[in-house]
Scaffold this motif. Structure first.
Motif, PDB file in Angstrom:
ATOM      1  N   ALA A  81       0.876  -1.044  -0.093  1.00 35.02           N
ATOM      2  CA  ALA A  81       0.156  -0.096  -0.075  1.00 35.02           C
ATOM      3  C   ALA A  81       0.823   1.012   0.180  1.00 35.02           C
ATOM      4  N   ARG A  82       1.881   1.298   0.836  1.00 37.76           N
ATOM      5  CA  ARG A  82       2.701   2.434   0.874  1.00 37.76           C
ATOM      6  C   ARG A  82       3.390   2.413  -0.412  1.00 37.76           C
ATOM      7  N   LEU A  83       4.044   1.574  -1.119  1.00 37.13           N
ATOM      8  CA  LEU A  83       4.477   1.464  -2.437  1.00 37.13           C
ATOM      9  C   LEU A  83       3.425   2.003  -3.529  1.00 37.13           C
ATOM     10  N   ALA A  84       2.325   1.588  -3.461  1.00 37.08           N
ATOM     11  CA  ALA A  84       1.273   1.842  -4.396  1.00 37.08           C
ATOM     12  C   ALA A  84       1.038   3.424  -4.276  1.00 37.08           C
ATOM     13  N   LEU A  85       0.801   3.900  -3.153  1.00 37.41           N
ATOM     14  CA  LEU A  85       0.387   5.146  -2.735  1.00 37.41           C
ATOM     15  C   LEU A  85       1.420   6.250  -3.250  1.00 37.41           C
ATOM     16  N   ALA A  86       2.668   5.873  -2.904  1.00 34.63           N
ATOM     17  CA  ALA A  86       3.903   6.580  -3.362  1.00 34.63           C
ATOM     18  C   ALA A  86       3.943   6.780  -5.076  1.00 34.63           C
ATOM     19  N   GLU A  87       3.859   5.673  -5.756  1.00 38.71           N
ATOM     20  CA  GLU A  87       3.672   5.674  -7.053  1.00 38.71           C
ATOM     21  C   GLU A  87       2.365   6.522  -7.504  1.00 38.71           C
ATOM     22  N   LEU A  88       1.231   6.361  -6.794  1.00 32.47           N
ATOM     23  CA  LEU A  88       0.035   7.289  -7.392  1.00 32.47           C
ATOM     24  C   LEU A  88       0.486   8.838  -7.190  1.00 32.47           C
ATOM     25  N   ARG A  89       1.222   9.204  -6.198  1.00 26.54           N
ATOM     26  CA  ARG A  89       1.504  10.552  -6.010  1.00 26.54           C
ATOM     27  C   ARG A  89       2.614  11.028  -6.910  1.00 26.54           C
ATOM     28  N   ALA A  90       3.492  10.281  -7.247  1.00 29.44           N
ATOM     29  CA  ALA A  90       4.486  10.423  -8.293  1.00 29.44           C
ATOM     30  C   ALA A  90       3.777  10.709  -9.693  1.00 29.44           C
ATOM     31  N   LEU A  91       2.556   9.937  -9.903  1.00 30.42           N
ATOM     32  CA  LEU A  91       2.047  10.263 -11.063  1.00 30.42           C
ATOM     33  C   LEU A  91       0.915  11.496 -11.127  1.00 30.42           C
ATOM     34  N   ALA A  92       0.769  12.228 -10.321  1.00 29.11           N
ATOM     35  CA  ALA A  92      -0.307  13.224  -9.980  1.00 29.11           C
ATOM     36  C   ALA A  92       0.269  14.481 -10.857  1.00 29.11           C
ATOM     37  N   PRO A  93      -0.704  14.863 -11.705  1.00 30.12           N
ATOM     38  CA  PRO A  93      -0.522  16.002 -12.601  1.00 30.12           C
ATOM     39  C   PRO A  93       0.175  17.174 -11.608  1.00 30.12           C
ATOM     40  N   GLU A  94       0.959  18.127 -12.421  1.00 25.90           N
ATOM     41  CA  GLU A  94       1.621  19.288 -11.722  1.00 25.90           C
ATOM     42  C   GLU A  94       0.464  20.183 -11.236  1.00 25.90           C
ATOM     43  N   GLY A  95       0.384  20.701 -10.273  1.00 25.68           N
ATOM     44  CA  GLY A  95      -0.646  21.576  -9.835  1.00 25.68           C
ATOM     45  C   GLY A  95      -1.550  21.208  -8.941  1.00 25.68           C
ATOM     46  N   ARG A  96      -1.695  19.870  -8.782  1.00 30.10           N
ATOM     47  CA  ARG A  96      -2.497  18.980  -7.922  1.00 30.10           C
ATOM     48  C   ARG A  96      -1.904  19.156  -6.400  1.00 30.10           C
ATOM     49  N   PRO A  97      -2.479  19.627  -5.599  1.00 29.63           N
ATOM     50  CA  PRO A  97      -1.883  19.798  -4.204  1.00 29.63           C
ATOM     51  C   PRO A  97      -1.161  18.667  -3.481  1.00 29.63           C
ATOM     52  N   SER A  98      -0.237  18.558  -3.176  1.00 24.60           N
ATOM     53  CA  SER A  98       0.620  17.413  -2.594  1.00 24.60           C
ATOM     54  C   SER A  98       0.106  17.439  -1.196  1.00 24.60           C
ATOM     55  N   ARG A  99      -0.235  15.992  -0.745  1.00 22.32           N
ATOM     56  CA  ARG A  99      -0.325  15.700   0.608  1.00 22.32           C
ATOM     57  C   ARG A  99       0.857  15.691   1.555  1.00 22.32           C
ATOM     58  N   GLY A 100       2.171  15.442   0.972  1.00 22.34           N
ATOM     59  CA  GLY A 100       3.272  15.582   1.573  1.00 22.34           C
ATOM     60  C   GLY A 100       3.458  14.335   2.823  1.00 22.34           C
ATOM     61  N   GLY A 101       4.753  14.398   3.155  1.00 19.71           N
ATOM     62  CA  GLY A 101       4.915  13.463   4.364  1.00 19.71           C
ATOM     63  C   GLY A 101       5.023  11.848   3.602  1.00 19.71           C
ATOM     64  N   ALA A 102       5.758  11.301   4.564  1.00 15.59           N
ATOM     65  CA  ALA A 102       5.776   9.728   4.133  1.00 15.59           C
ATOM     66  C   ALA A 102       4.680   8.916   4.404  1.00 15.59           C
ATOM     67  N   GLU A 103       3.915   9.190   5.508  1.00 13.28           N
ATOM     68  CA  GLU A 103       2.664   8.599   5.907  1.00 13.28           C
ATOM     69  C   GLU A 103       1.379   9.162   5.720  1.00 13.28           C
ATOM     70  N   PRO A 104       0.484   8.607   4.873  1.00 13.44           N
ATOM     71  CA  PRO A 104      -1.008   9.507   4.618  1.00 13.44           C
ATOM     72  C   PRO A 104      -1.658   9.582   6.152  1.00 13.44           C
ATOM     73  N   THR A 105      -2.316  10.700   6.220  1.00 12.99           N
ATOM     74  CA  THR A 105      -2.919  10.912   7.714  1.00 12.99           C
ATOM     75  C   THR A 105      -4.518  10.506   7.402  1.00 12.99           C
ATOM     76  N   GLY A 106      -4.917  10.181   6.117  1.00 20.89           N
ATOM     77  CA  GLY A 106      -6.406   9.987   6.019  1.00 20.89           C
ATOM     78  C   GLY A 106      -6.655   9.816   4.705  1.00 20.89           C
ATOM     79  N   ALA A 107      -7.824   9.747   4.143  1.00 23.30           N
ATOM     80  CA  ALA A 107      -8.218   9.493   2.986  1.00 23.30           C
ATOM     81  C   ALA A 107      -7.827  10.821   1.988  1.00 23.30           C
ATOM     82  N   PRO A 108      -7.270  10.691   0.758  1.00 24.57           N
ATOM     83  CA  PRO A 108      -7.075  11.580   0.172  1.00 24.57           C
ATOM     84  C   PRO A 108      -7.974  12.387  -0.543  1.00 24.57           C
ATOM     85  N   ALA A 109      -7.940  13.567  -0.933  1.00 20.89           N
ATOM     86  CA  ALA A 109      -8.969  14.527  -1.351  1.00 20.89           C
ATOM     87  C   ALA A 109      -9.396  14.359  -2.743  1.00 20.89           C
ATOM     88  N   TRP A 110      -8.880  13.381  -3.262  1.00 20.03           N
ATOM     89  CA  TRP A 110      -9.166  13.008  -4.762  1.00 20.03           C
ATOM     90  C   TRP A 110     -10.611  12.868  -4.945  1.00 20.03           C
TER      91      TRP A 110
END
Length: 110
Positions: A81-110
């Motif tokens: 899950a950590r790897l999959a979410l990190a890969e997903l964040r890396a694919l996020a389009p420019e300009g999309r707010p980053s959630r930052g940090g290594a650990e997610p703190t809750g459900a993403p705002a997608w």
């Protein structure tokens, strides 16, 4: 595992506290997903070996409610899950707010 927005939301919620067992209604509140979306995601995660599930051991009459099924990421699930979410964040389009940090703190705002 196909990474969809509902899958990402469930994984983020579970990773917020990987040791905490979560039940369906709890996950519905954390992810803003309806049961018809949440439970198929949980089923897919279990089938992939990322998620363990067990029924709580209670007397439903004494508790005044049905037994809950608790879900928790497996060790492999936490890593995947950590790897999959990190890969997903890396694919996020420019300009999309980053959630930052290594650990997610809750459900993403997608």
């Amino acid at each position: 595992m196909r990474m969809t927005i509902p899958v990402a939301r469930v994984l983020s919620a579970l990773l917020a506290d990987p040791e905490a067992p979560r039940y369906g209604l709890d996950l519905m509140r954390l992810t803003d997903l309806p049961s018809g979306t949440l439970y198929p995601v949980l089923h897919r995660l279990r089938a992939a070996g990322w998620l363990a599930a067990e029924w709580e051991d209670i007397d439903p009459v004494a508790a005044g409610r049905p037994a809950r099924r608790y879900y928790r990421l497996t060790g492999d699930g936490v890593r995947a899950a950590r790897l999959a979410l990190a890969e997903l964040r890396a694919l996020a389009p420019e300009g999309r707010p980053s959630r930052g940090g290594a650990e997610p703190t809750g459900a993403p705002a997608w």
